[in-house]
Design an enzyme around this catalytic site. Sequence first.
Site, PDB file in Angstrom:
ATOM      1  N   LYS A  37     -55.905 -14.031 -14.294  1.00  0.00           N
ATOM      2  CA  LYS A  37     -54.755 -15.147 -14.303  1.00  0.00           C
ATOM      3  C   LYS A  37     -55.443 -16.488 -13.550  1.00  0.00           C
ATOM      4  CE  LYS A  37     -53.315 -13.200  -9.820  1.00  0.00           C
ATOM      5  NZ  LYS A  37     -52.176 -12.197  -8.987  1.00  0.00           N
ATOM      6  N   ARG A 135     -40.651  -8.669  -3.885  1.00  0.00           N
ATOM      7  CA  ARG A 135     -40.841  -9.596  -4.795  1.00  0.00           C
ATOM      8  C   ARG A 135     -40.386  -9.339  -6.135  1.00  0.00           C
ATOM      9  NH1 ARG A 135     -46.938 -12.166  -5.144  1.00  0.00           N
ATOM     10  NH2 ARG A 135     -46.779 -10.622  -6.400  1.00  0.00           N
ATOM     11  N   TYR A 268     -59.041 -43.341   5.446  1.00  0.00           N
ATOM     12  CA  TYR A 268     -57.540 -43.599   5.923  1.00  0.00           C
ATOM     13  C   TYR A 268     -57.255 -43.329   7.310  1.00  0.00           C
ATOM     14  CZ  TYR A 268     -56.354 -44.255   0.926  1.00  0.00           C
ATOM     15  OH  TYR A 268     -56.232 -44.706  -0.340  1.00  0.00           O
ATOM     16  N   MET A 316     -58.233 -38.982  -1.940  1.00  0.00           N
ATOM     17  CA  MET A 316     -57.811 -38.252  -3.199  1.00  0.00           C
ATOM     18  C   MET A 316     -58.894 -38.142  -4.144  1.00  0.00           C
ATOM     19  SD  MET A 316     -55.250 -39.639  -6.269  1.00  0.00           S
ATOM     20  CE  MET A 316     -53.791 -39.914  -5.295  1.00  0.00           C
TER      21      MET A 316
HETATM   22  C1  PLP Z   1     -53.153 -11.148  -8.583  1.00  0.00           C
HETATM   23  C2  PLP Z   1     -52.815  -9.570  -8.567  1.00  0.00           C
HETATM   24  C3  PLP Z   1     -53.757  -8.611  -8.360  1.00  0.00           C
HETATM   25  C4  PLP Z   1     -55.026  -9.035  -8.040  1.00  0.00           C
HETATM   26  O1  PLP Z   1     -55.127  -9.179  -6.682  1.00  0.00           O
HETATM   27  P1  PLP Z   1     -56.367  -9.534  -5.892  1.00  0.00           P
HETATM   28  O2  PLP Z   1     -56.181  -9.333  -4.507  1.00  0.00           O
HETATM   29  O3  PLP Z   1     -57.061 -11.048  -6.294  1.00  0.00           O
HETATM   30  O4  PLP Z   1     -57.626  -8.258  -6.602  1.00  0.00           O
HETATM   31  C5  PLP Z   1     -53.309  -7.440  -8.765  1.00  0.00           C
HETATM   32  N1  PLP Z   1     -52.041  -7.077  -9.132  1.00  0.00           N
HETATM   33  C6  PLP Z   1     -51.056  -8.256  -8.960  1.00  0.00           C
HETATM   34  C7  PLP Z   1     -49.774  -7.774  -9.511  1.00  0.00           C
HETATM   35  C8  PLP Z   1     -51.550  -9.458  -8.869  1.00  0.00           C
HETATM   36  O5  PLP Z   1     -50.586 -10.554  -8.871  1.00  0.00           O
END
Ligand code: PLP
Length: 379
Positions: A37, A135, A268, A316
């Site tokens: 992801k 969640r 800045y 930036m």
């Molecule tokens: C992102 C995610 C993972 C991977 O987690 P890591 O800590 O990066 O290994 C696994 N399961 C779910 C549901 C996630 O959202």
Amino acid sequence: MAAFRSWVEISLKQIAANYQAIRDVVGPGVEVMPVVKADAYRHGAIEVSHTLASVGARWLAVSNVEEGVILRENGITARILVMADFLPDERAGLLDYNLTPVIHALPDIAEWDRLAAKKGISAPYHLKIDSGMGRLGTRAPASEILEAIGAENHAKLEGLMTHLASSANYATSQTEEQMRTFETLCARLAQSGVHPPFLHLASSTPVAYGRRDAWKRMVRPGHAIYGYISPVAKGTAPAPLIQVRPALAWKAAVLAVKDLPAGALVGYGGIYRAPQPMRIAVLAAGYADGIPHRLSNKGRVIAKGQFAPIIGAVSMDLTTIDVTNCSPVEVGDSVTLLGSEGGISIDAQQMARVAGTISYSVLCGIHARVKRIYVDPLV
Ligand SMILES: *Cc1c(COP(=O)(O)O)cnc(C)c1O
């Protein structure tokens, strides 16, 4: 001479080696589903996915439908699990692109079943249980889950999963409580004849620290694929079972080098004042590239193999460093923001600690405009 303003150098070989390290430790009975992801934690989802598929990954996990579609359109044929839900309008896309959804609410099972029926195909899905993270995931009792599953004709329950909220914290019982909740539910479903092929709970941390009872038939490592094992937040954990190494180095070009007199202000807000005459270098990367603004006056980079402090506010597009004590730095040189140079290194966890954030956020924060270079193309 630096060819870009800022770029990352990614080793696909290292990603393959990290995958293999995880593969080896969980053994052949456990499917390893690397998480790609967020553009593979910014390592490039397409390249990383091709690499992982070429070394044997049969499953990949993404967050959303769009991420899955990009992989399909670029020739990835592995199974793809879409973990973080989908919007109602995206449901058809899941089937069109042969993506497997994680379903988080029981009414969506019926909806998925209808869609699959319309196409006349069998459509697998994984059901996420909220075992205590609060969640995504259903909190419905086993009876209601059984009812929803019992009504399906074309939808096919292929996996039951949950996510652990505090797996790096060995001083809380939350992990054990979540696992008990999940296992109790799975056992009730099993008593009623529901035996999906995959049960899965483990991200990188429970794999790395050898929480074997969380491995089941599948694990979902992300961070460890990219070379990181989260430090234990609290308590004492067993020694990590796997050795992984970061696969990404981040560099920036030097745009300007100049000498400042004692008392000169930098950047800045004038939050840095030169205590004595000094030499500074201006880097072609700032918070728009992903350098945390919180590194203002705090962080450091590696210039000519030596640590060089960040001085003044991170801007930036620019960051200023103190190179007074480095070997001569010239315009067009590159410096290392993340990675090793001259025997010293800075990794995302170190950068995150100084910036008051987490390594995941540092990696995901590397902006798309930072050029990606693959140093050892595997595929
Ligand atoms: C992102 C995610 C993972 C991977 O987690 P890591 O800590 O990066 O290994 C696994 N399961 C779910 C549901 C996630 O959202």
